[in-house]
Every structure is written in structure tokens, then in C-alpha cells.
Design a protein around this motif. Structure first.
Motif, PDB file in Angstrom:
ATOM      1  N   GLN A   1      30.594  35.523  31.267  1.00 17.87           N
ATOM      2  CA  GLN A   1      30.157  36.578  30.347  1.00 17.87           C
ATOM      3  C   GLN A   1      28.647  36.719  30.455  1.00 17.87           C
ATOM      4  O   GLN A   1      27.948  35.739  30.211  1.00 17.87           O
ATOM      5  CB  GLN A   1      30.544  36.229  28.905  1.00 17.87           C
ATOM      6  N   PRO A   2      28.135  37.834  30.805  1.00 17.72           N
ATOM      7  CA  PRO A   2      28.831  39.003  31.312  1.00 17.72           C
ATOM      8  C   PRO A   2      29.303  38.766  32.749  1.00 17.72           C
ATOM      9  O   PRO A   2      28.608  38.097  33.526  1.00 17.72           O
ATOM     10  CB  PRO A   2      27.793  40.114  31.242  1.00 17.72           C
ATOM     11  N   PRO A   3      30.458  39.287  33.093  1.00 12.05           N
ATOM     12  CA  PRO A   3      31.038  39.054  34.422  1.00 12.05           C
ATOM     13  C   PRO A   3      30.097  39.477  35.552  1.00 12.05           C
ATOM     14  O   PRO A   3      29.458  40.521  35.478  1.00 12.05           O
ATOM     15  CB  PRO A   3      32.293  39.926  34.421  1.00 12.05           C
ATOM     16  N   GLY A   4      30.010  38.609  36.553  1.00 10.85           N
ATOM     17  CA  GLY A   4      29.225  38.918  37.743  1.00 10.85           C
ATOM     18  C   GLY A   4      27.740  38.616  37.635  1.00 10.85           C
ATOM     19  O   GLY A   4      27.043  38.618  38.636  1.00 10.85           O
ATOM     20  N   GLU A   5      27.230  38.355  36.439  1.00  7.92           N
ATOM     21  CA  GLU A   5      25.817  38.009  36.273  1.00  7.92           C
ATOM     22  C   GLU A   5      25.577  36.592  36.786  1.00  7.92           C
ATOM     23  O   GLU A   5      26.470  35.764  36.792  1.00  7.92           O
ATOM     24  CB  GLU A   5      25.411  38.098  34.800  1.00  7.92           C
ATOM     25  N   LYS A   6      24.354  36.317  37.198  1.00  8.82           N
ATOM     26  CA  LYS A   6      23.979  35.001  37.727  1.00  8.82           C
ATOM     27  C   LYS A   6      23.073  34.267  36.744  1.00  8.82           C
ATOM     28  O   LYS A   6      22.326  34.878  35.993  1.00  8.82           O
ATOM     29  CB  LYS A   6      23.242  35.140  39.053  1.00  8.82           C
ATOM     30  N   ALA A   7      23.145  32.959  36.790  1.00 10.75           N
ATOM     31  CA  ALA A   7      22.246  32.097  36.018  1.00 10.75           C
ATOM     32  C   ALA A   7      21.934  30.878  36.881  1.00 10.75           C
ATOM     33  O   ALA A   7      22.523  30.687  37.946  1.00 10.75           O
ATOM     34  CB  ALA A   7      22.892  31.669  34.703  1.00 10.75           C
ATOM     35  N   TRP A   8      20.998  30.077  36.402  1.00  8.31           N
ATOM     36  CA  TRP A   8      20.603  28.853  37.084  1.00  8.31           C
ATOM     37  C   TRP A   8      20.754  27.706  36.107  1.00  8.31           C
ATOM     38  O   TRP A   8      20.345  27.821  34.943  1.00  8.31           O
ATOM     39  CB  TRP A   8      19.156  28.955  37.569  1.00  8.31           C
ATOM     40  N   VAL A   9      21.353  26.600  36.562  1.00 11.67           N
ATOM     41  CA  VAL A   9      21.569  25.455  35.696  1.00 11.67           C
ATOM     42  C   VAL A   9      20.979  24.193  36.325  1.00 11.67           C
ATOM     43  O   VAL A   9      20.830  24.103  37.538  1.00 11.67           O
ATOM     44  CB  VAL A   9      23.079  25.223  35.401  1.00 11.67           C
ATOM     45  N   PHE A  10      20.645  23.253  35.443  1.00 11.07           N
ATOM     46  CA  PHE A  10      20.275  21.921  35.903  1.00 11.07           C
ATOM     47  C   PHE A  10      20.604  20.918  34.813  1.00 11.07           C
ATOM     48  O   PHE A  10      20.772  21.262  33.649  1.00 11.07           O
ATOM     49  CB  PHE A  10      18.810  21.830  36.333  1.00 11.07           C
ATOM     50  N   ARG A  11      20.720  19.674  35.233  1.00  6.67           N
ATOM     51  CA  ARG A  11      20.916  18.544  34.336  1.00  6.67           C
ATOM     52  C   ARG A  11      19.804  17.545  34.641  1.00  6.67           C
ATOM     53  O   ARG A  11      19.529  17.257  35.802  1.00  6.67           O
ATOM     54  CB  ARG A  11      22.283  17.898  34.574  1.00  6.67           C
ATOM     55  N   ALA A  12      19.169  17.040  33.589  1.00  8.71           N
ATOM     56  CA  ALA A  12      18.063  16.091  33.785  1.00  8.71           C
ATOM     57  C   ALA A  12      17.884  15.271  32.521  1.00  8.71           C
ATOM     58  O   ALA A  12      18.214  15.712  31.425  1.00  8.71           O
ATOM     59  CB  ALA A  12      16.777  16.844  34.104  1.00  8.71           C
ATOM     60  N   SER A  13      17.354  14.059  32.688  1.00  7.94           N
ATOM     61  CA  SER A  13      17.022  13.207  31.554  1.00  7.94           C
ATOM     62  C   SER A  13      15.584  13.465  31.138  1.00  7.94           C
ATOM     63  O   SER A  13      14.703  13.631  31.984  1.00  7.94           O
ATOM     64  CB  SER A  13      17.188  11.736  31.915  1.00  7.94           C
ATOM     65  N   LEU A  14      15.356  13.474  29.832  1.00  6.63           N
ATOM     66  CA  LEU A  14      14.009  13.686  29.312  1.00  6.63           C
ATOM     67  C   LEU A  14      13.168  12.421  29.393  1.00  6.63           C
ATOM     68  O   LEU A  14      11.948  12.483  29.422  1.00  6.63           O
ATOM     69  CB  LEU A  14      14.080  14.183  27.874  1.00  6.63           C
ATOM     70  N   SER A  15      13.844  11.261  29.453  1.00  5.47           N
ATOM     71  CA  SER A  15      13.168   9.979  29.637  1.00  5.47           C
ATOM     72  C   SER A  15      14.196   9.002  30.206  1.00  5.47           C
ATOM     73  O   SER A  15      15.397   9.280  30.146  1.00  5.47           O
ATOM     74  CB  SER A  15      12.609   9.456  28.311  1.00  5.47           C
ATOM     75  N   PRO A  16      13.760   7.870  30.739  1.00  5.73           N
ATOM     76  CA  PRO A  16      14.715   6.908  31.316  1.00  5.73           C
ATOM     77  C   PRO A  16      15.759   6.413  30.304  1.00  5.73           C
ATOM     78  O   PRO A  16      16.865   6.067  30.670  1.00  5.73           O
ATOM     79  CB  PRO A  16      13.834   5.761  31.795  1.00  5.73           C
ATOM     80  N   GLU A  17      15.407   6.411  29.018  1.00  7.42           N
ATOM     81  CA  GLU A  17      16.323   5.903  27.996  1.00  7.42           C
ATOM     82  C   GLU A  17      17.229   6.974  27.405  1.00  7.42           C
ATOM     83  O   GLU A  17      18.139   6.664  26.635  1.00  7.42           O
ATOM     84  CB  GLU A  17      15.526   5.264  26.838  1.00  7.42           C
ATOM     85  N   SER A  18      16.995   8.226  27.696  1.00 11.88           N
ATOM     86  CA  SER A  18      17.737   9.305  27.041  1.00 11.88           C
ATOM     87  C   SER A  18      18.918   9.782  27.890  1.00 11.88           C
ATOM     88  O   SER A  18      18.977   9.560  29.094  1.00 11.88           O
ATOM     89  CB  SER A  18      16.816  10.482  26.737  1.00 11.88           C
ATOM     90  N   VAL A  19      19.834  10.455  27.215  1.00  6.79           N
ATOM     91  CA  VAL A  19      20.952  11.073  27.920  1.00  6.79           C
ATOM     92  C   VAL A  19      20.444  12.323  28.633  1.00  6.79           C
ATOM     93  O   VAL A  19      19.391  12.868  28.277  1.00  6.79           O
ATOM     94  CB  VAL A  19      22.098  11.446  26.948  1.00  6.79           C
TER      95      VAL A  19
END
Length: 66
Positions: free
Chosen positions: A22-40
Motif C-alpha cells: 500500500q500503495p501498490p507498486g510504490e517503492k521504499a527502502w528498509v534497514f535493520r540496525a542496533s542503536l547500541s551494542p546492548e540494544s535490540v
């Protein structure tokens, strides 16, 4: 949080292109990262509109909302 996101991007966090449901066909960019060594890890989804950036998601990465 924009400052943290900018810092992570400047550090070279890998981005993944994602086609949105949603909306169909639109693009986005994602990432996953920790804010610090101790954080999720956080899940961040950004969508570009010309020179503007919309923050679509920002939450713990235990789930995603692709």
C-alpha cells in the motif's frame, strides 16, 4: 530520531529496496540496525518523494510490516 537514522545511513547501514503493498507498486527502502551494542535492532522503512523522505516505520525489528 531523524538524527539517529541519518547517523546510521552515514555509517553505511545496508538498505534493501522494498515494493509496498500500500500503495501498490510504490517503492521504499528498509534497514535493520542496533542503536547500541546492548540494544535490540530497530526496523526502519523510508519512502522517497522527490527531495522529501517519509518515515513509514520505526520500531523494534522483532517483526516487520512489509
Amino acid at each position: 530520531m531523524w538524527g539517529v537514522i541519518e547517523t546510521l545511513l552515514d555509517l553505511g547501514v545496508p538498505l534493501e529496496e522494498l515494493e509496498l503493498r500500500q500503495p501498490p507498486g510504490e517503492k521504499a527502502w528498509v534497514f535493520r540496525a542496533s542503536l547500541s551494542p546492548e540494544s535490540v535492532a530497530v526496523y526502519v522503512k523510508l519512502q522517497l518523494f522527490g527531495s522529501r523522505v517519509l518515515l513509514r516505520s520505526f520500531h523494534e525489528a522483532e517483526y516487520d510490516d512489509d
